[in-house]
Motif scaffolding. Structure first.
Motif, PDB file in Angstrom:
ATOM      1  N   VAL A 159       0.841  -1.201   0.000  1.00 25.91           N
ATOM      2  CA  VAL A 159       0.000   0.000   0.000  1.00 25.91           C
ATOM      3  C   VAL A 159       0.874   1.249   0.000  1.00 25.91           C
ATOM      4  O   VAL A 159       0.726   2.144  -0.837  1.00 25.91           O
ATOM      5  N   HIS A 185      -4.629  -2.326  -4.786  1.00 25.74           N
ATOM      6  CA  HIS A 185      -5.284  -2.262  -3.477  1.00 25.74           C
ATOM      7  C   HIS A 185      -6.491  -3.191  -3.366  1.00 25.74           C
ATOM      8  O   HIS A 185      -6.799  -3.677  -2.272  1.00 25.74           O
ATOM      9  N   ILE A 195      -1.365  -6.134   6.349  1.00 24.91           N
ATOM     10  CA  ILE A 195      -2.220  -6.454   5.210  1.00 24.91           C
ATOM     11  C   ILE A 195      -2.178  -7.964   4.962  1.00 24.91           C
ATOM     12  O   ILE A 195      -1.115  -8.586   5.055  1.00 24.91           O
TER      13      ILE A 195
END
Length: 248
Positions: A103, A168, A181
């Motif tokens: 990200v 994403h 994540i």
């Protein structure tokens, strides 16, 4: 008193005295103008020193801030490249990060120099107060270059948007921490759209890193020039840890 003496001399036709009085009046006017001019010149030179001192400080802070932004981009780009390499080689054991690097590495840093004094000098029409013509030209050039890099980086921002969703949308936050994540390694390793999008995104942030470095160099060159004009002992490299007042 002078007018009274002058009138008396004219009535008496004492032309020598008339001439002396006229000379006194003219000298008084000339001296008055000269004193005013000296005061204005002194005020302008004091104002010039204030501007240069502010500009020097602005460029110090600009260099440190932009270098920090560049280093952040470089760090996240490198970490994400490691993850991308692991995906391309299908080696999950080579992943050493939390996933958040995928990200953060797609963020483009726009660069944020301190431009208040530059704006006053250039946009406010105060540049002529700088007496050193070479420095005055460099100030104008620095303002133009920083503006150009702003525009270049905005192109990267616009280009990055093409790939962000593809990257994403495959990632999910982990429970308990927005900085971790989760993703399906095997699925991403087989996902050509994701891999290509991440690769393009990293190339964009790599260009971002380079242009931020150029911005820092432009600001640093002006820092050195202004510091030299002020007669300061200007270090070749800044110790940003010792600089305070960098308001984020």
């Amino acid at each position: 008193m002078i007018l009274a003496r002058l009138s008396k001399a004219i009535r008496e036709q004492n032309w020598f005295a008339v001439g002396i009085e006229f000379i006194i009046v003219i000298l008084g006017v000339v001296i008055g103008f000269q004193v005013t001019s000296w005061n204005e010149e002194r005020t302008e030179r004091e104002t010039e020193q204030i501007y240069l001192s502010r500009l020097y400080r602005d460029m110090q802070l600009s260099v440190c801030r932009i270098q920090r932004e560049r280093d952040n981009v470089a760090e996240w780009n490198g970490r994400a490249q490691t993850t991308l390499n692991a995906l391309l080689s299908r080696d999950p054991d080579a992943v050493t990060d939390s996933g958040f690097e995928l990200v953060a590495s797609t963020r483009v840093q726009t660069g944020s120099p301190f431009r208040a004094t530059l704006n006053e000098l250039i946009n406010g029409g105060r540049a002529n107060i700088i007496t050193n013509e070479t420095l005055r030209a460099q100030i104008a050039e620095t303002d133009a270059e920083l503006t150009s890099y702003d525009e270049y980086i905005q192109i990267l921002v616009n280009a990055q948007g093409t790939f962000l969703n593809e990257v994403h949308s495959r990632l999910r936050p982990s429970p308990g921490s927005v900085y971790r994540i989760t993703y399906d390694f095997e699925a991403l390793a087989d996902d050509d759209v994701f891999l290509n999008s991440l690769g393009h995104a990293l190339r964009i942030t790599d260009a971002n890193k380079a242009w931020l470095g150029d911005m820092a160099d432009v600001a640093d060159n002006l820092r050195v020039a202004v510091g030299t004009e002020l007669g300061l002992d200007v270090p070749d490299e800044l110790d940003c840890d010792t600089l305070d007042g960098d308001a984020e």
